[in-house]
Design a protein around this motif. Sequence first.
Motif, PDB file in Angstrom:
ATOM      1  N   GLU A 201       0.716  -0.953   0.119  1.00  0.00           N
ATOM      2  CA  GLU A 201      -0.009  -0.026  -0.078  1.00  0.00           C
ATOM      3  C   GLU A 201       0.769   1.213   0.084  1.00  0.00           C
ATOM      4  O   GLU A 201       2.137   1.279   0.534  1.00  0.00           O
ATOM      5  N   ASN A 202       0.309   2.277  -0.479  1.00  0.00           N
ATOM      6  CA  ASN A 202       1.134   3.553  -0.405  1.00  0.00           C
ATOM      7  C   ASN A 202       0.515   4.346   0.413  1.00  0.00           C
ATOM      8  O   ASN A 202       0.150   5.632   0.385  1.00  0.00           O
ATOM      9  N   LYS A 203       0.726   3.772   1.894  1.00  0.00           N
ATOM     10  CA  LYS A 203       0.391   4.701   3.125  1.00  0.00           C
ATOM     11  C   LYS A 203       1.404   4.931   3.863  1.00  0.00           C
ATOM     12  O   LYS A 203       1.979   3.980   4.272  1.00  0.00           O
ATOM     13  N   HIS A 204       2.002   6.144   3.979  1.00  0.00           N
ATOM     14  CA  HIS A 204       3.367   6.423   4.608  1.00  0.00           C
ATOM     15  C   HIS A 204       2.972   7.658   5.568  1.00  0.00           C
ATOM     16  O   HIS A 204       2.486   8.673   5.235  1.00  0.00           O
ATOM     17  N   TYR A 205       2.940   7.537   6.780  1.00  0.00           N
ATOM     18  CA  TYR A 205       2.393   8.556   7.789  1.00  0.00           C
ATOM     19  C   TYR A 205       3.885   9.120   8.642  1.00  0.00           C
ATOM     20  O   TYR A 205       4.603   8.590   8.974  1.00  0.00           O
TER      21      TYR A 205
ATOM     22  N   GLN B 291       9.815   8.512   1.802  1.00  0.00           N
ATOM     23  CA  GLN B 291      10.810   9.512   1.784  1.00  0.00           C
ATOM     24  C   GLN B 291      10.119  10.842   2.153  1.00  0.00           C
ATOM     25  O   GLN B 291      10.896  11.593   2.937  1.00  0.00           O
ATOM     26  N   GLU B 292       9.054  11.057   1.396  1.00  0.00           N
ATOM     27  CA  GLU B 292       8.397  12.190   1.879  1.00  0.00           C
ATOM     28  C   GLU B 292       7.719  12.229   3.313  1.00  0.00           C
ATOM     29  O   GLU B 292       8.007  13.358   3.769  1.00  0.00           O
ATOM     30  N   ALA B 293       7.449  11.432   3.841  1.00  0.00           N
ATOM     31  CA  ALA B 293       6.915  11.224   5.224  1.00  0.00           C
ATOM     32  C   ALA B 293       8.071  11.472   6.245  1.00  0.00           C
ATOM     33  O   ALA B 293       7.991  12.181   7.234  1.00  0.00           O
TER      34      ALA B 293
ATOM     35  N   ILE C 165      -3.071  21.560   4.568  1.00  0.00           N
ATOM     36  CA  ILE C 165      -2.458  20.409   4.493  1.00  0.00           C
ATOM     37  C   ILE C 165      -3.094  19.484   3.380  1.00  0.00           C
ATOM     38  O   ILE C 165      -4.298  19.134   3.414  1.00  0.00           O
ATOM     39  N   THR C 166      -2.300  19.236   2.356  1.00  0.00           N
ATOM     40  CA  THR C 166      -2.705  18.242   1.529  1.00  0.00           C
ATOM     41  C   THR C 166      -2.144  16.941   1.371  1.00  0.00           C
ATOM     42  O   THR C 166      -1.187  16.706   1.981  1.00  0.00           O
ATOM     43  N   GLU C 167      -2.989  15.969   1.114  1.00  0.00           N
ATOM     44  CA  GLU C 167      -2.646  14.636   1.293  1.00  0.00           C
ATOM     45  C   GLU C 167      -1.758  14.539   0.172  1.00  0.00           C
ATOM     46  O   GLU C 167      -1.948  14.743  -1.147  1.00  0.00           O
ATOM     47  N   LYS C 168      -0.501  14.086   0.270  1.00  0.00           N
ATOM     48  CA  LYS C 168       0.610  14.139  -0.756  1.00  0.00           C
ATOM     49  C   LYS C 168       0.860  12.659  -1.109  1.00  0.00           C
ATOM     50  O   LYS C 168       0.449  11.760  -0.745  1.00  0.00           O
TER      51      LYS C 168
END
Length: 92
Positions: free
Chosen positions: A4-8, A61-63, A89-92
Amino acid sequence: MEKENKHYFYVLECRDTSYYAGYTNDLEKRITVHNTGKGAKYTRARGPVKCIYYELFETKQEAMRAEYAFKQLPRIKKIEYMRRPTDEITEK
């Protein structure tokens, strides 16, 4: 390969009102780990913790970049960062 592409990037408030910032790809599980005393060394002695802020990113990397930048801020700027209007705050 990631399933999944979920990175918090997340921020916890500890029992002593200090903040802990971190990265995870499973936020609920990570908070549970922190609260069972098996998370980061910092939170073990300061639990229980509660999640007071998080942002969702497409890549690790972004998170992690957001986490690092947050950790460099003084506490007052951290508070301001977390109080930003949600449209900033935009979901990136």
